[in-house]
Design an enzyme around this catalytic site. Structure first.
Site, PDB file in Angstrom:
ATOM      1  N   GLY A   1     -10.636  -9.825 -10.665  1.00  0.00           N
ATOM      2  CA  GLY A   1     -10.835 -10.801  -9.593  1.00  0.00           C
ATOM      3  C   GLY A   1      -9.860 -11.959  -9.635  1.00  0.00           C
ATOM      4  N   ASN A  25      -7.191 -12.352  -7.903  1.00  0.00           N
ATOM      5  CA  ASN A  25      -6.862 -12.725  -6.510  1.00  0.00           C
ATOM      6  C   ASN A  25      -8.018 -13.483  -5.858  1.00  0.00           C
ATOM      7  OD1 ASN A  25      -4.167 -11.784  -5.456  1.00  0.00           O
ATOM      8  ND2 ASN A  25      -4.849  -9.941  -6.541  1.00  0.00           N
ATOM      9  N   ASN A  55      -6.561  -6.548   3.214  1.00  0.00           N
ATOM     10  CA  ASN A  55      -6.392  -6.060   1.844  1.00  0.00           C
ATOM     11  C   ASN A  55      -5.088  -6.585   1.270  1.00  0.00           C
ATOM     12  OD1 ASN A  55      -6.857  -4.385  -0.487  1.00  0.00           O
ATOM     13  ND2 ASN A  55      -5.366  -2.910   0.324  1.00  0.00           N
ATOM     14  N   HIS A 110      -2.143  -5.312  -1.440  1.00  0.00           N
ATOM     15  CA  HIS A 110      -1.674  -4.114  -2.143  1.00  0.00           C
ATOM     16  C   HIS A 110      -0.440  -4.485  -2.958  1.00  0.00           C
ATOM     17  CE1 HIS A 110      -1.173   0.178  -2.820  1.00  0.00           C
ATOM     18  NE2 HIS A 110       0.119  -0.043  -2.702  1.00  0.00           N
ATOM     19  N   ASP A 170      -4.011   1.954   3.338  1.00  0.00           N
ATOM     20  CA  ASP A 170      -2.777   1.147   3.284  1.00  0.00           C
ATOM     21  C   ASP A 170      -1.893   1.275   4.523  1.00  0.00           C
ATOM     22  OD1 ASP A 170      -3.545   0.329   0.712  1.00  0.00           O
ATOM     23  OD2 ASP A 170      -2.575   2.053  -0.207  1.00  0.00           O
TER      24      ASP A 170
HETATM   25  C1  GAR Z   1      -4.177  -6.331  -7.667  1.00  0.00           C
HETATM   26  O1  GAR Z   1      -2.903  -6.093  -8.180  1.00  0.00           O
HETATM   27  C2  GAR Z   1      -4.314  -5.717  -6.284  1.00  0.00           C
HETATM   28  O2  GAR Z   1      -3.136  -5.775  -5.517  1.00  0.00           O
HETATM   29  C3  GAR Z   1      -4.622  -4.284  -6.646  1.00  0.00           C
HETATM   30  O3  GAR Z   1      -5.560  -4.396  -7.696  1.00  0.00           O
HETATM   31  C4  GAR Z   1      -5.252  -5.575  -8.463  1.00  0.00           C
HETATM   32  C5  GAR Z   1      -6.528  -6.362  -8.617  1.00  0.00           C
HETATM   33  O4  GAR Z   1      -6.330  -7.455  -9.468  1.00  0.00           O
HETATM   34  N1  GAR Z   1      -5.166  -3.585  -5.518  1.00  0.00           N
HETATM   35  C6  GAR Z   1      -4.831  -2.335  -5.235  1.00  0.00           C
HETATM   36  O5  GAR Z   1      -4.124  -1.646  -5.948  1.00  0.00           O
HETATM   37  C7  GAR Z   1      -5.430  -1.804  -3.933  1.00  0.00           C
HETATM   38  N2  GAR Z   1      -4.813  -0.584  -3.536  1.00  0.00           N
HETATM   39  P1  GAR Z   1      -7.389  -8.650  -9.493  1.00  0.00           P
HETATM   40  O6  GAR Z   1      -8.790  -8.036  -9.661  1.00  0.00           O
HETATM   41  O7  GAR Z   1      -6.985  -9.416 -10.721  1.00  0.00           O
HETATM   42  O8  GAR Z   1      -7.263  -9.433  -8.232  1.00  0.00           O
END
Ligand code: GAR
Length: 200
Positions: A16, A18, A111, A113, A154
């Site tokens: 989490g 982000n 989203n 990515h 995506d």
């Molecule tokens: C992030 O890098 C996000 O872009 C990726 O998962 C990670 C989550 O990190 N999402 C994907 O790959 C979606 N296809 P976080 O939980 O630390 O935010």
């Protein structure tokens, strides 16, 4: 809370980071929005812990709790409608959003990515796999993309992108770290842009 603040739900599956970046940016930049719900397919994860610590309602909703996909989709819709959610931000949510929910929130689900879409996206492309594929391809540039969510993985309209270099000595892990730092700037900027566009 002033009446015109957008009510946001953040969907997460993992650490989490982000989600945290969005939460802090909303406060620091005084954005006209409030995160009122954290929804996760995992009962316990960093994102759920953060939500509880900051008094944000945290709910665990997973397809495995239901007898059918339709029941799961209905429960997700009900959770969103009951809380009058205006916009859904996926922040490391690694499950597909049911079509019924996408149909109910057209261009309201966003989203992030960890690549420069349309490159290195699609089914199965998430987390470290993306960075492994980027390095294997020999690309010298990667980055992150914030986009609307539609029925195809995506493929929704791109809102904002930022790039970072891929260095010769990079491992998937070192590239992931650089891209994640880029995400933490990009997602709040994209949210701010969206709120600007949507405000009267
Ligand atoms: C992030 O890098 C996000 O872009 C990726 O998962 C990670 C989550 O990190 N999402 C994907 O790959 C979606 N296809 P976080 O939980 O630390 O935010």
């Amino acid at each position: 809370m002033s009446d015109n603040k957008k009510r946001l739900a953040v969907f997460c599956s993992g650490t989490g980071s982000n989600f945290k970046a969005l939460f802090h940016a909303i406060i620091e930049r005084e954005l006209p929005a409030e995160i009122v719900l954290c929804l996760s397919n995992r009962a316990e994860c960093g994102a759920m812990d953060f939500a509880k610590e900051y008094g944000i309602e945290a709910i665990h909703l997973s397809e495995s709790q239901f007898d059918s996909h339709d029941e799961f989709a209905s429960a997700m819709l009900e959770a969103l409608r009951n809380r009058q959610i205006d916009m859904i931000l996926l922040a490391g949510y690694l499950r597909k959003i049911p079509d019924a929910v996408i149909a109910a929130y057209p261009e309201k689900i966003v989203n992030i990515h960890p690549s420069l879409l349309p490159e290195f996206g699609g089914h199965g492309m998430y987390g470290i796999r993306v960075h492994e594929a980027v390095i294997a391809s020999g690309e010298t540039r990667s980055g992150a993309t914030v986009h609307f969510v539609n029925e195809e993985y995506d493929k929704g309209r791109i809102i904002k992108q930022n790039h970072v270099p891929v260095l010769p000595e990079d491992t998937p892990e070192s590239l992931a770290e650089r891209v994640l730092r880029c995400e933490h700037r990009l997602y709040p900027d994209a949210l701010e842009q969206l709120l600007d566009e949507q405000m009267p």
